[in-house]
Design a protein around this motif. Structure first.
Motif, mmCIF file in Angstrom:
data_model
loop_
_atom_site.group_PDB
_atom_site.id
_atom_site.type_symbol
_atom_site.label_atom_id
_atom_site.label_comp_id
_atom_site.label_asym_id
_atom_site.label_seq_id
_atom_site.Cartn_x
_atom_site.Cartn_y
_atom_site.Cartn_z
ATOM 1 N N GLN A 129 8.775 2.510 -3.417
ATOM 2 C CA GLN A 129 8.668 1.405 -2.602
ATOM 3 C C GLN A 129 7.308 0.824 -2.619
ATOM 4 N N LYS A 130 7.226 -0.262 -2.659
ATOM 5 C CA LYS A 130 5.661 -0.734 -2.415
ATOM 6 C C LYS A 130 5.255 -0.881 -1.176
ATOM 7 N N PRO A 131 4.210 -0.583 -0.650
ATOM 8 C CA PRO A 131 4.035 -0.755 1.058
ATOM 9 C C PRO A 131 3.727 -2.102 1.234
ATOM 10 N N THR A 132 4.002 -2.323 2.702
ATOM 11 C CA THR A 132 4.131 -3.730 3.159
ATOM 12 C C THR A 132 3.096 -3.807 4.213
ATOM 13 N N ASP A 133 2.621 -2.767 4.789
ATOM 14 C CA ASP A 133 1.622 -2.958 5.925
ATOM 15 C C ASP A 133 0.406 -3.485 4.986
ATOM 16 N N PRO A 134 -0.326 -4.525 5.230
ATOM 17 C CA PRO A 134 -1.475 -5.039 4.931
ATOM 18 C C PRO A 134 -2.636 -4.055 4.759
ATOM 19 N N LEU A 135 -2.571 -3.335 5.922
ATOM 20 C CA LEU A 135 -3.803 -2.540 6.025
ATOM 21 C C LEU A 135 -3.823 -1.126 4.909
ATOM 22 N N VAL A 136 -2.479 -0.893 4.520
ATOM 23 C CA VAL A 136 -2.273 0.139 3.656
ATOM 24 C C VAL A 136 -2.194 -0.445 2.182
ATOM 25 N N VAL A 137 -1.834 -1.616 2.069
ATOM 26 C CA VAL A 137 -2.054 -2.348 0.784
ATOM 27 C C VAL A 137 -3.455 -2.419 0.167
ATOM 28 N N GLN A 138 -4.424 -2.818 1.556
ATOM 29 C CA GLN A 138 -5.699 -2.963 1.219
ATOM 30 C C GLN A 138 -6.395 -1.476 0.603
ATOM 31 N N ASN A 139 -5.864 -0.679 1.549
ATOM 32 C CA ASN A 139 -6.535 0.756 1.294
ATOM 33 C C ASN A 139 -6.068 1.230 -0.343
ATOM 34 N N LEU A 140 -5.064 1.007 -0.565
ATOM 35 C CA LEU A 140 -4.324 1.436 -1.865
ATOM 36 C C LEU A 140 -5.091 0.734 -2.895
ATOM 37 N N GLU A 141 -5.385 -0.558 -2.571
ATOM 38 C CA GLU A 141 -6.140 -1.453 -3.910
ATOM 39 C C GLU A 141 -7.648 -0.636 -3.979
ATOM 40 N N GLU A 142 -8.270 -0.689 -2.779
ATOM 41 C CA GLU A 142 -9.503 0.017 -2.804
ATOM 42 C C GLU A 142 -9.600 1.443 -3.439
ATOM 43 N N TRP A 143 -8.530 2.262 -3.063
ATOM 44 C CA TRP A 143 -8.412 3.491 -3.543
ATOM 45 C C TRP A 143 -8.323 3.302 -5.320
ATOM 46 N N GLN A 144 -7.306 2.355 -5.771
ATOM 47 C CA GLN A 144 -7.302 2.308 -7.292
ATOM 48 C C GLN A 144 -8.682 2.163 -7.980
ATOM 49 N N ASP A 145 -9.560 1.407 -7.008
ATOM 50 C CA ASP A 145 -10.895 0.986 -7.727
ATOM 51 C C ASP A 145 -11.910 2.275 -7.771
ATOM 52 N N LEU A 146 -11.468 3.428 -7.194
ATOM 53 C CA LEU A 146 -12.180 4.778 -7.033
ATOM 54 C C LEU A 146 -12.267 5.446 -8.445
#
Length: 480
Positions: A33-50
């Motif tokens: 299930q893809k997260p819907t919380d905007p802060l989680v979505v942003q954190n996950l995107e940043e994490w994928q950059d690492l």
């Protein structure tokens, strides 16, 4: 770690069909299930950059140089074997294992040394074992005296006794995202392995439906410890929950062998835990690993890499040595193998969480620092091809792997030579991603102009003599 029947200590070769191994270790095809919380979505995107993270399994077990926690489990597996010198009977062994608390004194503990070496090697986040299945807390919990800060533990008198606090503060200061590993099962807790019954396997040793007060007490204990971790240790970006057999019974996948051993309801109330964690740490990524649903924000193959790119966020946790925990004279992978593994993972859209285990003295083996320094030399030249990239078709062709920049204007082409020490070829041909129109081409680490030409969708590159200085893997970077 979550143990599969196959591999605890033996690294799963990429020459094997990793897709079969991967599907057994972690069923990722259903339920994400893809997260819907905007802060989680942003954190996950940043994490994928690492892309590249540091995992650390550390506890009292490092003194015996054995597999973390698992020798306490009464399952007859080759990697859970107990050494007779540590106790002839099971009960004697458990008693001696728990007495390791009274001799644990890692006086060489220096998290700044770890952070400096990891940062230089290009690692961008850290996940530390705050508590493994044995229940020994590497943080200052108020819920138990089985912890590193207890007066029973010699290291408790050290100003750095709360090692979780020291690690998180140090790595955070160096710009790392912070991840807290936590085991949901606790084999030391009388509310999980109730002393009234002997433990039978890794699971709770009583029926929670028959003894709901006992189970509710364990749920509260777990909630309280996770509340401490997410309240008292500064900003935490990832809550990495292990022990996937502690789960609602209806989530068991009978196609996965180890999940078929779960016979009872072990619902820990992840909604309550997750809501609390997000209140304490807005935007925190929660990884309730192997339990599909809204609390498994990314998936975690262990000691394996999926054969193909996945459409969901994922991370392979793989040991630098053979073991997740400290073992004397461990067989550490070469820098070339580590870099090859990193390239394969990022080309398929994942992150590489590499485990390094500190020893009982509180430091890594010297060879670890050698590896990290060698990796740093390659990373200094090639980091633009690794970080903040995404997968791109054709992903992988023979010994060629691809990534692209997030804006799509740069394609990185990696050349590997897995059979031997790396030597860059004199010439190479490879396919371009569809609809990519190259304007310039460079080989990272080589300053001279490169001869290349395009014929239909094929690029042909001639390498200069200076190619002989390239180590581990070559990166060709193409701009459009």
């Amino acid at each position: 770690m979550l143990i599969t029947q196959k591999a605890k200590i033996i690294f799963l070769s990429f020459a094997l069909s990793s897709s079969a191994v991967f599907s057994q270790a972690h069923n990722v095809s259903e339920g994400y299930q893809k997260p819907t919380d905007p802060l989680v979505v942003q954190n996950l995107e940043e994490w994928q950059d690492l892309k590249f993270g540091l995992f650390m399994h550390w506890g009292t077990y490092s003194q015996w140089g054995i597999v973390e926690s698992w020798s306490l489990c009464p399952e007859d597996e080759s990697w859970t074997q107990r050494k007779p010198e540590h106790g002839v009977s099971y009960n004697e062994y458990v008693k001696n294992y728990e007495k390791l608390q009274t001799t644990f004194n890692p006086v060489q503990f220096n998290p700044q040394k770890w952070a400096d070496a990891a940062k230089k090697a290009g690692m961008k986040y850290v996940v530390f074992t705050t508590k493994h299945h044995d229940g020994f807390a590497m943080f200052d919990t108020k819920q138990s005296d089985y912890k590193i800060t207890s007066s029973k533990t010699p290291f408790s008198g050290n100003p750095k006794a709360d090692v979780t606090k020291e690690i998180f503060n140090t790595f955070r200061k160096e710009g790392f995202k912070i991840g807290a590993y936590f085991s949901k099962p606790d084999w030391h807790s009388d509310d999980y392995w109730w002393s009234y019954f002997p433990p039978k396997d890794r699971n709770v040793n009583y029926d929670p439906k028959k003894y709901p007060e006992k189970w509710n007490s364990f749920k509260q204990f777990t909630f309280n410890q996770l509340n401490e971790i997410t309240s008292n240790y500064g900003k935490i970006d990832i809550l990495w929950l292990d022990g996937g057999w502690v789960r609602p019974f209806h989530t068991i996948d009978p196609k996965v062998e180890w999940q078929r051993t779960i016979k009872m309801e072990q619902d820990i109330d992840m909604d309550k835990i997750g809501t609390m964690a997000r209140k304490n740490q807005p935007g925190i990524i929660i990884v309730d690993r192997t339990v599909p649903g809204k609390w498994e924000n990314y998936v975690t193959p262990e000691q394996a890499v999926p054969e193909h790119t996945l459409s969901i966020p994922w991370e392979s946790c793989i040991t630098m040595g053979d073991s997740f925990s400290y073992v004397p004279n461990d067989n550490y992978k070469s820098s070339q193998k580590i870099i090859e593994t990193l390239i394969k993972i990022i080309s398929r859209g994942g992150n590489y969480l590499m485990n390094i285990a500190p020893g009982p003295n509180g430091d890594y083996d010297a060879v670890v620092y050698e590896r990290l320094n060698e990796i740093s030399e390659w990373m200094n030249k090639n980091q633009s091809s690794v970080f903040a990239t995404r997968s791109v078709a054709p992903y992988h062709e023979g010994n060629i792997y691809y990534t692209q920049s997030k804006d799509g204007n740069t394609v990185n082409v990696f050349h590997l030579n897995e059979d031997s020490e790396y030597h860059a070829p004199a010439e190479i041909n490879f396919s371009l991603p569809e609809n990519f129109n190259p304007k310039s081409l460079t080989i990272l680490g080589i300053s001279s102009k490169i001869q290349w030409k395009k014929n239909n969708n094929i690029i042909k590159v001639k390498f200069p003599e200076s190619r002989k200085n390239l180590k581990y893997a070559t990166v060709i970077q193409i701009q459009q």
